[in-house]
Every structure is written in C-alpha cells, then in structure tokens.
Design a protein around this motif. Structure first.
Motif, PDB file in Angstrom:
ATOM      1  N   LEU A 107     -14.912  18.336  10.525  1.00 49.73           N
ATOM      2  CA  LEU A 107     -14.406  19.699  10.552  1.00 49.73           C
ATOM      3  C   LEU A 107     -14.375  20.217  11.984  1.00 49.73           C
ATOM      4  O   LEU A 107     -15.374  20.115  12.706  1.00 49.73           O
ATOM      5  N   THR A 155     -14.365  23.280  14.664  1.00 52.77           N
ATOM      6  CA  THR A 155     -14.894  24.641  14.666  1.00 52.77           C
ATOM      7  C   THR A 155     -14.885  25.190  16.091  1.00 52.77           C
ATOM      8  O   THR A 155     -15.036  24.434  17.057  1.00 52.77           O
ATOM      9  N   ALA A 178     -22.149  26.494  13.651  1.00 50.09           N
ATOM     10  CA  ALA A 178     -21.981  25.530  12.562  1.00 50.09           C
ATOM     11  C   ALA A 178     -23.218  24.654  12.422  1.00 50.09           C
ATOM     12  O   ALA A 178     -23.677  24.366  11.317  1.00 50.09           O
ATOM     13  N   TYR A 233     -19.131  18.139  12.741  1.00 47.86           N
ATOM     14  CA  TYR A 233     -18.434  19.306  13.281  1.00 47.86           C
ATOM     15  C   TYR A 233     -18.046  18.979  14.722  1.00 47.86           C
ATOM     16  O   TYR A 233     -18.878  18.480  15.478  1.00 47.86           O
ATOM     17  N   SER A 278      -9.968  23.273  16.288  1.00 47.22           N
ATOM     18  CA  SER A 278      -9.490  24.298  15.376  1.00 47.22           C
ATOM     19  C   SER A 278     -10.061  24.063  13.978  1.00 47.22           C
ATOM     20  O   SER A 278     -10.114  22.923  13.510  1.00 47.22           O
ATOM     21  N   PRO A 279     -10.490  25.125  13.268  1.00 48.98           N
ATOM     22  CA  PRO A 279     -10.983  24.964  11.892  1.00 48.98           C
ATOM     23  C   PRO A 279      -9.920  24.396  10.953  1.00 48.98           C
ATOM     24  O   PRO A 279     -10.241  23.913   9.868  1.00 48.98           O
ATOM     25  N   GLN A 287      -9.154  19.294   9.603  1.00 48.50           N
ATOM     26  CA  GLN A 287     -10.127  18.840   8.604  1.00 48.50           C
ATOM     27  C   GLN A 287      -9.742  17.441   8.153  1.00 48.50           C
ATOM     28  O   GLN A 287      -8.589  17.188   7.829  1.00 48.50           O
ATOM     29  N   PRO A 317     -19.568  28.042   7.549  1.00 45.59           N
ATOM     30  CA  PRO A 317     -18.774  28.426   8.716  1.00 45.59           C
ATOM     31  C   PRO A 317     -17.277  28.253   8.448  1.00 45.59           C
ATOM     32  O   PRO A 317     -16.874  27.350   7.712  1.00 45.59           O
ATOM     33  N   ASP A 318     -16.479  29.112   9.043  1.00 46.74           N
ATOM     34  CA  ASP A 318     -15.018  29.079   8.949  1.00 46.74           C
ATOM     35  C   ASP A 318     -14.529  29.140   7.505  1.00 46.74           C
ATOM     36  O   ASP A 318     -13.455  28.644   7.178  1.00 46.74           O
ATOM     37  N   MET A 364     -15.505  27.586   4.934  1.00 45.81           N
ATOM     38  CA  MET A 364     -15.594  26.365   4.123  1.00 45.81           C
ATOM     39  C   MET A 364     -16.592  26.572   2.982  1.00 45.81           C
ATOM     40  O   MET A 364     -17.663  27.130   3.172  1.00 45.81           O
TER      41      MET A 364
END
Lengths: 285, 299
Positions: free
Chosen positions: A12, A14, A20, A53, A57-58, A61, A239-240, A242
């Motif tokens: 991911l 972040t 995170a 992590y 960018s979030p 993925q 976080p973000d 998720m």
C-alpha cells in the motif's frame, strides 16, 4: 490455468509512512520486520512480511499471490499475455524489495494490480505482535470489481479459484480449503477493499473491538458473524481509509466434490447473522 | 439446603410498561396478569419473574428448599445470627404458587424467600420472542456488609463462595459456577437479574436487538474471568438491571477453590468492555471498611 497457492502480501502506498507504521503496530498489532527509508515491512505470521507500506500515493495498491514453481510463473505470464493482459516481469531489484525470488505483475480485468510471486521469504523468527491482538496470520483480501461476473470468470476460469458462496453477485473465492482467500465486491473503482487477518479466538475479536473503540478507531462493521464462512468478524478503518478485518473461526471446505456454493442476500442479514449493519460502502446497496 | 434459584419478584410502578419490557425485550412468556401482578415464564418453572404493584408488592429473591422442616431449621439458624424472619401466610403462598414458605431480610435489608414445592409448568416454555432463553441463571444482590450477609448464605443456607472479584462474592449451591452474587454497595436491593441464553450467537443477536430497541447496554458484551460466562447487562423498566449470559464453567463444584480476581471492570470482563454500572466501577465500595480497599487506595 494459473495455480494460485496462497495470498502472499499487500503493498500500500501512503503519504504518511510513520502514521501508517504506528497504526499497523500499535493498533492492528503487526510486527515491524524491516524498515527502509521509503518502506516499512510488517509481519503477521511466519512469513518475512505480509503487508508493506511504501511512500507513494494511497491509490497504489497491490495484492500478491504465491505460485509453487517457477514454471507456473512462466506459464501464467504466457497465458495472461495471450488473453491481452499487460504482463511485466519484475526486475531483480524489485524482487528484492518484495522479498521474493521472482515475480510478474499484471492488472486483473477491473484494473487491480496483481503480482504473482515465487519463493517469498519466510522468517526464522515467529511473529510477535506489538500488542496481544491474537493474530495468527494474514488470510484474505477483499478486491473491488467493476463487473462481478467478468471478474468471477477471470479468477475461476483463468486462475484456479472456486466459488464458495455468493452474497448477491459478490463471490467469495477459495484457492485452498479455507472458505475464501479472495472476496469480490462490486463497486465503481479498482483497489483493495479490505485486508483480513485471522485471530486465534472469538475472544480476541471482542477484545480488539473494545481496545480499538476506546482509541477512537472507526468501527465500520461488527462485531458480527458471517453466515457464509461462519467466522466471527470485526471491520475497522485504518490509514487512508483502508478497511481492515479481524476474523476467527472461518469455515474450511475439505470435500471439493460434495461442496456446493450457496446464494446469500446482498443486505445486512447476508453479511451478519447477529444483526450488525455494515457501514462499509461496498457492503451496502 | 438450597435446591435451586426459583424466582425474582420486583416492584413496578407501571405494570403495563414492565410487562411490555418482559415480553418485547426479554422475550418471556406472560403467565398471570391482573391489576397488581404480572408473572413471566422463562423455562419449565411456572414463572421466574414477577412484577407487582400496590400494597402486596415486595422485592425478593425466591429459593427452593425441599422440605418444610428445612424452613424451620433456617428460621432457627437465622435467629442465632440475630435475624428474625416470618412464616408465609396461606395467601402469601398462594400468591407465589408454593406450598409453604418463610421470608427474612438479610443484614442489608434484602428480602429472601425460601419456598417449598413451587409450581412447575406442565406445558413447555414458549417465548414471546426468539431470544434463546434457557432459564433464570442468576441474581446479583447489593450488600452493605459483605461479610455479615455472606454468613447467612454460607452458614445458614449452605452456599459456597466460588470466586471473588474484589469483594464481590460469587455464590454457588448447584452445578452452576454461581447463582447469587453479593456486590458491595451503598444501598440494598437487587442489582440485576440474569437469564441464560443458548450460546454466543444468541447473546450477540440479542445485543443487536437491544440496540435496535434502544435499550441502554450498560456492560458488555463481555466474558467474566470468574465464571467464564459471556454476558450482556442492560437497563430494565425499573432500577433493576437485566442481563443475558451464555456458556461458562459448570460442575466439579466440590473441588473448586475460590479465586481472588481484581475489583472493578478488570475483574468483571476479560474483553475490556465498557462498564457503566456504578457498583461495578467500584464507586460504592469505598464506604466499606476493608483492609483490601485500604491497600488498593494506596496504589
């Protein structure tokens, strides 16, 4: 047929690596196995890492699945290429970053970034969480799908997944005896919809519910019990945005010949047999 | 001496509201109903919960003993402790559907009734709502002086302490880990009435039903370190709380050694559930002079 043997890790992106890391260790209960300038590797079981992590960018993925042989990797690349997927063989450096021997990367029909890996690293130490969450390991992922029937066909026809149950059109897919390793969720975007870790007992689910509630972690579904897999569950936001899940007591399907998938309604009672109502966008009509 | 926990009688100002709670929230089966009394079945017993209003209304816990001679013996022993009780008049027995009875107040002022041949139901229990209730499980009673009240339960009635949580005493007299809990408090009265439900699934289903019904859940869902019971405690129609419990340790009673668990929420829930009950949060026990509470206040 692409033979997936297990779900392997999630990567991911972040913007807040420290935040995170803090959530993943102090709240989720994972253990930091390795930290670099731009990434943090988290351990949840015997494997060297199951969640990474990285600074980015979030929206970036990636979900990875393990294959047994190098030949499987080569065959998968050829098959995906034949079907028109944009397949890329990872460089040696990229493989090192992922702690695997070799991997290929492609996008599934919805556009989710998927990696197939060969020989992911196992650790010499067992997992010891930052807090006593009772985690026994990274177990499954929810994947967004923009066309449930098309993606179900991809995972079951191109790959070796089997449908264990359906909630509305959302298929729960198994690649081994565990009820599901991939859960498809119809929505209008690509991405990982949730990340599941198994915990040892139902007591651990309830303890975490109280532990995380006290710390104002947003609860989005549960505590509850899935009528499909019989697992006791808890979904909460990390976080973000998720969604993370703890669950315990997931059903195992030992007899492939006799098992028949079942249809459940796409409404709260199809998701929870205790009466919990989901606050998760993808679980609502 | 004690055969079983038999019934709880509660005082209600508004019989209609309390009866509605018993049926709609607890899911019990209505049995008798008149201007001053409403009784409810939860299992094979004719009733286990009675709400009464008016002159004859008293709050009490009913326990069954086998013979009328046990009643005499109990009264005799109580006199030895300086407690005077009374024999139930025929109309008291008729109201409770028992053959014979005595009553007494403990040192705190809680009324206990010992009854002989209470009525069972010939018909099986049929719930108003599928709450999965298996029967009356336990009663928590407030005590102003645990040590003195405990002497009644252990010396006169023959109960045993299964465990301690702080100074709260869990008392057993049958296969269950406990039927009565004496809780340190600054006033007397029944703290909560608990019903056994089938299993964890029913307990959690009830949790969400209670939330939908907007019944304040005051403690739980949780698991008791003492009895290992799953529990859920919530507000009732009067100041008496109600609870659902499931699973928990049973049997092997004679060999059990009472264990000391912490006072407050830590000794009451192994899941860390939020607790909104004053007695459980230790607010009341400061009034009691006990070495242990002094030690704890230092830390």
């Amino acid at each position: 047929m692409i033979k997936l043997t297990d779900v392997c890790y999630v990567r991911l992106g972040t913007a807040d690596l420290d935040g995170a890391a803090q959530f993943a260790t102090e709240y989720l209960g994972l253990e930091i196995s390795h930290r670099s300038k731009n990434a943090i590797y988290l351990k949840s079981d015997q494997r060297e890492h199951t969640l990474c992590y990285f600074a980015g960018s979030p929206a970036e993925q990636t979900a990875a699945f393990e294959v047994a042989e190098r030949a499987d990797l080569e065959a998968a690349a050829a098959e995906l290429d034949r079907l028109g997927h944009d397949v890329r063989l990872g460089s040696v450096q990229e493989a090192e970053l992922r702690q695997v021997r070799s991997f290929i990367s492609f996008k599934d029909p919805t556009g989710n970034t998927i990696e197939l890996v060969w020989r992911p690293a196992y650790g010499n130490r067992r997992y010891h969480g930052e807090r006593d969450a009772g985690i026994t390991g990274f177990s499954h992922i929810g994947l967004c799908t923009t066309d449930a029937a098309r993606d179900e066909a991809f995972w079951t026809k191109v790959c070796n997944a089997r449908v264990s149950d359906r909630i509305g059109d959302a298929a729960l897919l198994r690649i081994d005896e565990v009820h599901h390793t991939i859960a498809l969720f119809p929505t209008n975007r690509s991405g990982i919809q949730h990340i599941n870790h198994q915990v040892a007992t139902g007591d651990d689910v309830m303890r975490s519910f109280n532990f995380l509630s006290e710390r104002q972690v947003p609860m989005v579904f549960g505590p509850g019990r899935h009528p499909t897999s019989s697992a006791r569950f808890l979904y909460f936001e990390g976080p973000d945005g998720m969604v993370f899940e703890y669950s315990s007591g997931v059903r195992e399907i030992a007899d492939e010949l006799l098992y028949r998938e079942r249809q459940f309604p796409f409404e709260p009672k199809g998701f929870c047999e205790w009466g919990a109502k989901p606050q998760i966008k993808e679980f609502r009509n | 001496m004690l055969e079983q926990l038999r019934y709880v009688r509660l005082v209600a100002d508004d019989l209609r509201r309390t009866a509605d709670f018993a049926q709609r929230v607890l899911g019990l089966e209505p049995i008798d109903r008149d201007q001053e009394l409403a009784t409810f079945r939860s299992d094979y017993r004719d009733y286990t919960l009675a709400f009464a209003t008016g002159a004859r209304a008293v709050q009490s816990v009913g326990l069954e003993v086998r013979y009328p001679g046990d009643l005499d013996a109990a009264l005799e022993k109580l006199r030895g402790l300086g407690i005077s009780g009374g024999r139930g008049a025929p109309e008291d027995c008729a109201l409770r559907k028992v053959k014979d009875m005595v009553w007494f107040g403990d040192f705190s002022g809680n009324r206990v009734e010992l009854v002989v041949r209470p009525l069972n139901s010939g018909w099986r229990y049929f719930a108003s709502r599928d709450a999965g209730i298996k029967g009356l499980a336990g009663v928590m009673v407030r005590s102003l002086d645990i040590e003195k009240d405990l002497s009644i339960w252990t010396d006169v009635l023959g109960a045993h302490v299964s465990d301690w949580a702080g100074d709260a005493a869990y008392l057993r007299f049958d296969d269950a880990h406990h039927r009565i809990v004496l809780f340190p408090a600054s006033r007397p009265g029944i703290l909560s009435v608990e019903y056994d439900v089938e299993d964890l699934n029913l307990l959690m289903r009830n949790y969400y039903v209670l939330r939908d019904l907007q019944i304040p859940v005051l403690h739980g869902p949780g698991r008791r370190p003492t009895s290992e019971q799953l529990f859920l405690t919530f507000s009732g129609p009067t100041d008496v709380l109600f609870g659902f419990v499931a699973a928990g340790t049973t049997g092997n009673a004679e060999r059990r050694r009472p264990r000391q668990f912490p006072a407050g929420p830590a000794g009451l829930c192994g899941w860390g559930s939020e607790c909104k009950i004053a007695e459980f949060n230790n607010h009341a026990r400061r009034r009691q002079s006990h070495e242990r509470s002094e030690r704890e206040s230092l830390t």
